[in-house]
Design a protein around this motif. Structure first.
Motif, PDB file in Angstrom:
ATOM      1  N   ALA A  96     -30.625 -51.232  55.030  1.00 27.01           N
ATOM      2  CA  ALA A  96     -29.895 -51.079  56.293  1.00 27.01           C
ATOM      3  C   ALA A  96     -29.272 -49.691  56.420  1.00 27.01           C
ATOM      4  CB  ALA A  96     -28.814 -52.154  56.396  1.00 27.01           C
ATOM      5  N   ASP A  97     -28.768 -49.153  55.323  1.00 28.80           N
ATOM      6  CA  ASP A  97     -28.134 -47.839  55.375  1.00 28.80           C
ATOM      7  C   ASP A  97     -29.171 -46.755  55.654  1.00 28.80           C
ATOM      8  OD1 ASP A  97     -25.776 -46.247  55.260  1.00 28.80           O
ATOM      9  OD2 ASP A  97     -26.296 -45.612  53.232  1.00 28.80           O
ATOM     10  N   SER A  98     -30.347 -46.897  55.069  1.00 29.54           N
ATOM     11  CA  SER A  98     -31.430 -45.937  55.276  1.00 29.54           C
ATOM     12  C   SER A  98     -31.940 -45.998  56.725  1.00 29.54           C
ATOM     13  CB  SER A  98     -32.554 -46.252  54.291  1.00 29.54           C
ATOM     14  OG  SER A  98     -33.638 -45.399  54.485  1.00 29.54           O
ATOM     15  N   LEU A  99     -32.142 -47.197  57.248  1.00 28.88           N
ATOM     16  CA  LEU A  99     -32.696 -47.347  58.598  1.00 28.88           C
ATOM     17  C   LEU A  99     -31.730 -46.889  59.686  1.00 28.88           C
ATOM     18  CD1 LEU A  99     -34.520 -50.787  58.305  1.00 28.88           C
ATOM     19  CD2 LEU A  99     -35.584 -48.517  58.490  1.00 28.88           C
ATOM     20  N   ARG A 100     -30.429 -47.107  59.488  1.00 31.42           N
ATOM     21  CA  ARG A 100     -29.493 -46.802  60.570  1.00 31.42           C
ATOM     22  C   ARG A 100     -29.398 -45.313  60.878  1.00 31.42           C
ATOM     23  NH1 ARG A 100     -23.295 -46.648  59.091  1.00 31.42           N
ATOM     24  NH2 ARG A 100     -23.407 -45.784  56.999  1.00 31.42           N
ATOM     25  N   ILE A 101     -29.786 -44.452  59.922  1.00 32.11           N
ATOM     26  CA  ILE A 101     -29.752 -43.013  60.176  1.00 32.11           C
ATOM     27  C   ILE A 101     -31.145 -42.440  60.447  1.00 32.11           C
ATOM     28  CG2 ILE A 101     -27.592 -42.622  58.929  1.00 32.11           C
ATOM     29  CD1 ILE A 101     -29.342 -41.618  56.558  1.00 32.11           C
ATOM     30  N   LYS A 104     -36.387 -42.496  64.177  1.00 28.87           N
ATOM     31  CA  LYS A 104     -37.503 -43.325  64.658  1.00 28.87           C
ATOM     32  C   LYS A 104     -37.110 -44.802  64.659  1.00 28.87           C
ATOM     33  CE  LYS A 104     -41.412 -40.336  63.575  1.00 28.87           C
ATOM     34  NZ  LYS A 104     -42.509 -40.071  62.644  1.00 28.87           N
ATOM     35  N   ALA A 105     -36.341 -45.216  63.651  1.00 27.04           N
ATOM     36  CA  ALA A 105     -35.874 -46.606  63.591  1.00 27.04           C
ATOM     37  C   ALA A 105     -34.929 -46.882  64.758  1.00 27.04           C
ATOM     38  CB  ALA A 105     -35.180 -46.879  62.259  1.00 27.04           C
ATOM     39  N   GLN A 106     -34.028 -45.942  65.046  1.00 27.13           N
ATOM     40  CA  GLN A 106     -33.101 -46.104  66.165  1.00 27.13           C
ATOM     41  C   GLN A 106     -33.860 -46.231  67.488  1.00 27.13           C
ATOM     42  OE1 GLN A 106     -30.392 -42.788  66.076  1.00 27.13           O
ATOM     43  NE2 GLN A 106     -29.638 -43.293  64.027  1.00 27.13           N
ATOM     44  N   GLU A 107     -34.867 -45.382  67.653  1.00 29.24           N
ATOM     45  CA  GLU A 107     -35.681 -45.405  68.872  1.00 29.24           C
ATOM     46  C   GLU A 107     -36.417 -46.742  69.008  1.00 29.24           C
ATOM     47  OE1 GLU A 107     -39.507 -42.851  70.160  1.00 29.24           O
ATOM     48  OE2 GLU A 107     -37.831 -41.635  69.408  1.00 29.24           O
ATOM     49  N   PHE A 108     -36.970 -47.217  67.889  1.00 26.67           N
ATOM     50  CA  PHE A 108     -37.707 -48.487  67.878  1.00 26.67           C
ATOM     51  C   PHE A 108     -36.789 -49.640  68.272  1.00 26.67           C
ATOM     52  CE2 PHE A 108     -39.543 -52.131  65.430  1.00 26.67           C
ATOM     53  CZ  PHE A 108     -40.777 -52.199  66.079  1.00 26.67           C
ATOM     54  N   GLY A 125     -28.018 -55.954  58.305  1.00 23.54           N
ATOM     55  CA  GLY A 125     -28.953 -55.615  59.382  1.00 23.54           C
ATOM     56  C   GLY A 125     -28.298 -55.096  60.654  1.00 23.54           C
ATOM     57  N   PRO A 126     -27.126 -55.650  61.073  1.00 25.30           N
ATOM     58  CA  PRO A 126     -26.506 -55.186  62.319  1.00 25.30           C
ATOM     59  C   PRO A 126     -26.016 -53.739  62.290  1.00 25.30           C
ATOM     60  CG  PRO A 126     -25.662 -57.355  61.721  1.00 25.30           C
ATOM     61  CD  PRO A 126     -26.457 -56.845  60.546  1.00 25.30           C
ATOM     62  N   TRP A 127     -25.991 -53.102  61.111  1.00 19.93           N
ATOM     63  CA  TRP A 127     -25.507 -51.725  61.004  1.00 19.93           C
ATOM     64  C   TRP A 127     -26.173 -50.801  62.014  1.00 19.93           C
ATOM     65  CZ3 TRP A 127     -24.999 -49.949  55.200  1.00 19.93           C
ATOM     66  CH2 TRP A 127     -23.672 -49.536  54.954  1.00 19.93           C
ATOM     67  N   ILE A 128     -27.507 -50.899  62.146  1.00 18.70           N
ATOM     68  CA  ILE A 128     -28.232 -49.996  63.047  1.00 18.70           C
ATOM     69  C   ILE A 128     -27.829 -50.224  64.508  1.00 18.70           C
ATOM     70  CG2 ILE A 128     -30.296 -51.436  63.356  1.00 18.70           C
ATOM     71  CD1 ILE A 128     -31.925 -48.745  63.158  1.00 18.70           C
ATOM     72  N   LEU A 129     -27.352 -51.429  64.827  1.00 13.70           N
ATOM     73  CA  LEU A 129     -26.951 -51.714  66.204  1.00 13.70           C
ATOM     74  C   LEU A 129     -25.735 -50.885  66.612  1.00 13.70           C
ATOM     75  CD1 LEU A 129     -27.484 -55.582  66.351  1.00 13.70           C
ATOM     76  CD2 LEU A 129     -29.111 -53.731  66.860  1.00 13.70           C
ATOM     77  N   THR A 130     -24.910 -50.480  65.628  1.00 11.82           N
ATOM     78  CA  THR A 130     -23.783 -49.592  65.942  1.00 11.82           C
ATOM     79  C   THR A 130     -24.302 -48.212  66.324  1.00 11.82           C
ATOM     80  OG1 THR A 130     -23.425 -48.845  63.663  1.00 11.82           O
ATOM     81  CG2 THR A 130     -22.218 -50.807  64.362  1.00 11.82           C
TER      82      THR A 130
END
Length: 192
Positions: A96-101, A104-108, A125-130
């Motif tokens: 989750a920490d890797s994906l949130r920054i 491309k993951a943010q865009e997806f 998992g909700p980390w990227i939603l922030t």
């Protein structure tokens, strides 16, 4: 590779013909990947692993114990939300920490909100939603360590097994997986 799992699709829930993306990378929590995979298949859906990784990724049991490797179906950047019916964001701190920054993951992830498609996030998992501005004003839950981050981003954080707010489903830990999978699949099934 076969995994034994107790999690099955809820009685009478069918998502036949629907394709669900699971966005993950190295460090994903094993059960938070394997149980949704099994539940999606059990309800007649097609799960696809989307990752920044090219070919395979390393799952974990907790943050320290290496578990199985999983093949990647689609590398991030080669697919978009329009290719799927819904999104699952498993946890695992490193994942989750890797994906949130990852831009491309943010865009997806943002694409699923733009297209009003269901999104389910468990544990970290909700980390990227922030990061993609999809927390403010939502009632949500997560792994307890994310409470402050989600609250600071404007979420109404609650300590409940599973929370649905609009098209977003959130849960706390692997112990909540049965409820998480059931509620998510019902949400996907309801969107004919």
């Amino acid at each position: 590779m076969t995994h034994h799992t107790e999690s099955v699709a809820p009685e009478g829930v069918s998502i036949d013909g629907k394709t669900i993306a699971l966005l993950v990378t190295d460090g994903v929590e094993l059960l938070e990947l394997t149980e949704p995979l099994a539940a999606i298949r059990g309800a007649g859906g097609t799960p696809k692993i989307v990752s920044p990784k090219k070919s395979s990724l390393q799952a974990m049991k907790g943050d320290w114990e290496h578990a199985d490797h999983f093949d990647v179906d689609h590398q991030l950047g080669t697919v978009s939300a329009s290719d799927f019916d819904a999104l699952v964001l498993p946890g695992g701190t490193l994942n989750a920490d890797s994906l949130r920054i990852d831009e491309k993951a943010q865009e997806f992830v943002s694409g699923f909100f733009s297209e009003s498609k269901p999104v389910a996030a468990i544990c970290h998992g909700p980390w990227i939603l922030t990061e993609v501005g999809q927390v403010s004003g939502r009632r949500m839950t997560s792994y307890a360590a994310l409470r402050t981050d989600l609250s600071n981003a404007g979420a109404q954080w609650v300590d409940e097994e599973v929370v649905v707010d609009g098209g977003v489903v959130t849960s706390r830990t692997p112990k909540d997986l049965d409820a998480f999978n059931r509620v998510f699949l019902e949400l996907v099934a309801a969107r004919a």
